[in-house]
Design a protein around this motif. Structure first.
Motif, PDB file in Angstrom:
ATOM      1  N   PHE A 418      -4.194   1.076   0.115  1.00 10.90           N
ATOM      2  CA  PHE A 418      -4.992  -0.197   0.412  1.00 10.90           C
ATOM      3  C   PHE A 418      -3.440  -1.220   0.420  1.00 10.90           C
ATOM      4  CE2 PHE A 418      -8.392   1.888  -1.066  1.00 10.90           C
ATOM      5  CZ  PHE A 418      -9.312   1.679  -0.171  1.00 10.90           C
ATOM      6  N   LYS A 419      -4.269  -1.805   1.228  1.00 12.04           N
ATOM      7  CA  LYS A 419      -3.115  -3.573   1.820  1.00 12.04           C
ATOM      8  C   LYS A 419      -3.663  -4.198  -0.105  1.00 12.04           C
ATOM      9  CE  LYS A 419      -0.424  -3.965   5.436  1.00 12.04           C
ATOM     10  NZ  LYS A 419      -0.880  -4.765   6.683  1.00 12.04           N
ATOM     11  N   CYS A 422      -7.581  -5.083   0.343  1.00 11.36           N
ATOM     12  CA  CYS A 422      -8.393  -4.034   1.223  1.00 11.36           C
ATOM     13  C   CYS A 422      -9.664  -3.293   0.533  1.00 11.36           C
ATOM     14  CB  CYS A 422      -7.687  -4.077   2.445  1.00 11.36           C
ATOM     15  SG  CYS A 422      -6.939  -5.269   3.410  1.00 11.36           S
ATOM     16  N   LYS A 425     -13.220  -3.919   0.756  1.00  9.07           N
ATOM     17  CA  LYS A 425     -14.137  -3.612   1.885  1.00  9.07           C
ATOM     18  C   LYS A 425     -14.933  -2.465   2.169  1.00  9.07           C
ATOM     19  CE  LYS A 425     -11.029  -6.279   5.083  1.00  9.07           C
ATOM     20  NZ  LYS A 425     -10.701  -5.981   7.081  1.00  9.07           N
ATOM     21  N   ARG A 484       1.097  -1.939  -2.570  1.00 10.68           N
ATOM     22  CA  ARG A 484      -0.303  -1.541  -2.813  1.00 10.68           C
ATOM     23  C   ARG A 484      -0.938  -0.993  -3.619  1.00 10.68           C
ATOM     24  NH1 ARG A 484      -1.809   0.093   2.818  1.00 10.68           N
ATOM     25  NH2 ARG A 484      -0.400  -0.316   4.449  1.00 10.68           N
ATOM     26  N   PHE A 521     -11.885  -1.059   8.156  1.00  9.08           N
ATOM     27  CA  PHE A 521     -10.032  -1.753   8.045  1.00  9.08           C
ATOM     28  C   PHE A 521      -9.789  -2.142   9.590  1.00  9.08           C
ATOM     29  CE2 PHE A 521     -11.512   1.043   4.555  1.00  9.08           C
ATOM     30  CZ  PHE A 521     -11.684   0.170   3.704  1.00  9.08           C
ATOM     31  N   GLU A 522      -8.867  -3.475   8.617  1.00 13.17           N
ATOM     32  CA  GLU A 522      -7.908  -3.516  10.197  1.00 13.17           C
ATOM     33  C   GLU A 522      -6.581  -2.407  10.195  1.00 13.17           C
ATOM     34  OE1 GLU A 522      -8.064  -5.909  12.737  1.00 13.17           O
ATOM     35  OE2 GLU A 522     -10.007  -6.240  11.654  1.00 13.17           O
ATOM     36  N   GLU A 525      -3.977  -1.394   7.136  1.00 13.05           N
ATOM     37  CA  GLU A 525      -5.076  -1.717   5.746  1.00 13.05           C
ATOM     38  C   GLU A 525      -4.846  -0.750   4.917  1.00 13.05           C
ATOM     39  OE1 GLU A 525      -7.354  -6.174   6.635  1.00 13.05           O
ATOM     40  OE2 GLU A 525      -8.517  -4.514   6.919  1.00 13.05           O
TER      41      GLU A 525
END
Length: 588
Positions: A418-419, A422, A425, A484, A521-522, A525
């Motif tokens: 994950f970034k 994130c 989420k 990350r 998620f974008e 991400e």
């Protein structure tokens, strides 16, 4: 480790978390050698209490009192009664369906709440995963009222079958004229069979959580076969489970499973014994000669040879020796507290060994040739071998459990990256548990130490062969990997689906897409690196790089031989990767 206090690695969290990813893996993998997961002894005590009191004692009391048999302490009066065996199978399925058996509690990544299972399966909107998209009336990836109704009906059918007294059977009376307790009603078991199959076609999560690949055939035998045929078919079933699991351990993976399993065992008393399973602690954490011996002599050879001797022997003492060896085999597995904690399963198999082969020995009319029809034998053997054979040749087609690859080390698995920020989420996803980092914080663990604990799970993964490829993908495909948050997919899966048992098919592309539908998620991400099991003898594993927002962005392979020779922390750099397809426009 104390009774109530966990072992914590000798690090300063604030400084440790700033170190490069693979340096953190080196530190935590080295710490794992001596302390395993580091759970306090209280945790193991809870598991022991659960299997002794809730599972074993509770199951026996339930089975004997509802079957008109003497009290549970009169072991000689009930241990070889067929209805007790049947009801213990049904009791196990019930507890597995509720998720108070395998994949339960802290050692499975369930910290608060400790139970997943029913909290997810009886809740509309949680993720379900259908095994085959071509099956009619199974579309969608969320539980509906239909799924919840089927699940509750399955639980009710199991409770009714357990509670009702036995019914008479002509074939049982012929084989055991003095038996008065009968057998569980085939109609009641048949109802549970139908419900489990129908539910399983809509949701493989519940089917596999019920350990349907092992208990469903037994339940079908209870329903469809005469008594003698049933006993022989049950012997074939347990033989296929044993030998299938043993066969799956051939190859380069399994030796890497034994050292971290022994390190995590509270019954291994000395650090020196744990370290002896590694080549040269702390500099070389590949499996030692002792680990190879434990894996392929005490493990693979015993798990294949002893069951075959037991299955074909007609000699009383040879059968007794083989049975005691297999009982000891399962008790040893229990003593190691493997992270999926399949403790009840091992207790049941230890009992089944005695019940089937000592209670109904081959020499007394329960040999393979005593089956009523050779065609029936062919049908039973062929049916039981179908998925294990297919799963070893085409692991992409069959889940880890029906392939009978328990503990083999040859797993489909993944790491999620994950970034920053994130991971939160995931809390948008409908489920009955929070992110595991949040669960740990709710139990009173400081955030930094909770993060160290979660990173210890990916360090555990690094000690296994496939992780060398997964970490190589992270290092070469994600330039920002040091910023990350990396999570072990099997543990994470437990918080999203409520169950996992080492089956990477539960957190594959379909599950990631189901998560994405709500998490949103974008691009970039959440990147997942995922790998399939090695097909028998192929020498390669097939990987995928998945962007949750886009889908699969890369496919490729790596050579298993390249993975097993490297250290967990990849001091020589990433292993060679062989991309076979990259999405146009996706960066490497």
């Amino acid at each position: 480790m104390g009774f109530t206090k966990p072992h914590v690695p000798p690090v300063v969290p604030e400084e440790f978390l700033k170190k490069p990813l693979m340096e953190r893996m080196r530190i935590l993998a080295t710490d794992w050698v001596d302390y395993g997961f580091g759970a306090p002894k209280m945790v193991h005590t809870i598991y022991i209490f659960k299997i002794v009191v809730l599972y074993a004692l509770g199951g026996v009391i339930f089975a004997t009192t509802t079957s008109g048999l003497p009290a549970f302490w009169n072991v000689t009066e009930w241990w070889n009664q067929p209805i007790v065996y049947q009801k213990l199978i049904l009791w196990t399925v019930l507890l597995e369906c509720l998720n108070v058996a395998g994949s339960w509690g802290p050692l499975a990544g369930k910290f608060k709440p400790m139970t997943g299972g029913w909290r997810f399966y009886a809740k509309r909107g949680t993720i379900r995963l259908r095994p085959w998209k071509w099956v009619p009336l199974t579309s969608g990836d969320r539980r509906t009222s239909v799924d919840v109704g089927l699940y509750l009906a399955l639980l009710a059918s199991l409770v009714v079958a357990l509670a009702m007294p036995g019914v008479s059977s002509e074939s049982l009376s012929q084989a055991l004229p003095n038996n008065t307790s009968g057998l569980v009603s085939p109609a009641l078991v048949g109802l549970s069979v139908v419900l489990l199959i129908v539910l399983g076609l809509r949701d493989k999560v519940v089917f596999l959580a019920a350990r349907g690949e092992q208990y469903l055939p037994a339940m079908i035998f209870f329903t469809a076969l005469s008594f003698t045929d049933m006993i022989i078919a049950l012997k074939v079933l347990i033989l296929v489970v044993w030998v299938g699991a043993g066969f799956s351990k051939f190859g380069k993976h399994f030796a890497n499973v034994v050292p971290p399993m022994v390190s995590n065992s509270p019954s291994t008393p000395f650090k020196s014994l744990k370290r002896a399973h590694y080549r040269n602690y702390p500099n070389d954490l590949r499996p030692s000669k002792l680990a190879h011996f434990m894996a392929h002599v005490n493990g693979t050879a015993v798990e294949i040879a002893a069951p075959l001797v037991l299955f074909f022997s007609t000699n009383k003492w040879v059968s007794l020796a083989a049975a005691l060896l297999m009982i000891a085999f399962h008790l040893f597995i229990i003593s190691t507290f493997p992270l999926a904690v399949p403790l009840e399963w091992n207790v049941l198999f230890a009992y089944a060994t005695a019940f089937l082969f000592l209670g109904f020995p081959n020499r007394d009319g329960y040999y393979i040739t005593d089956m009523s029809s050779p065609w029936l034998l062919v049908l039973v053997v062929g049916g039981l071998l179908f998925f294990p054979v297919l799963g070893n040749l085409r692991p992409d087609k069959v889940s880890f459990l029906p392939s009978m690859r328990q503990y083999a080390g040859n797993w489909a698995t993944a790491l999620w990256a994950f970034k920053p920020g994130c991971e939160d989420k995931l809390n948008r996803v409908t489920r009955s548990a929070g992110n595991q980092i949040d669960q740990l914080i709710e139990t009173g663990t400081e955030r930094e130490w909770a993060e160290v604990t979660m990173q210890k799970t990916i360090a555990w993964r690094s000690l296994h062969s496939q992780a060398r490829g997964l970490f190589s993908l992270l290092l070469t495909r994600l330039p920002d990997i040091e910023t990350r948050t990396v999570r072990e997919a099997e543990f994470l899966c437990n918080s999203v689906l409520g169950f996992n048992f080492g089956d990477g098919h539960m957190h594959d592309v379909d599950m990631i897409q189901a998560v994405q539908d709500e998490a949103q998620f974008e691009p970039g991400e959440l990147i997942v690196v995922w790998v399939e099991s090695e097909a028998f003898g192929s020498g390669v594993q097939h990987y995928k790089v998945i962007d949750a927002a886009i889908g699969v962005i890369e496919k490729g392979t790596w050579n298993v031989a390249d993975a097993v020779v490297e250290q967990p922390w990849l001091p020589n750099g990433p292993i060679p990767l062989n991309p076979t397809w990259i999405l146009e426009g996706a960066s490497k």
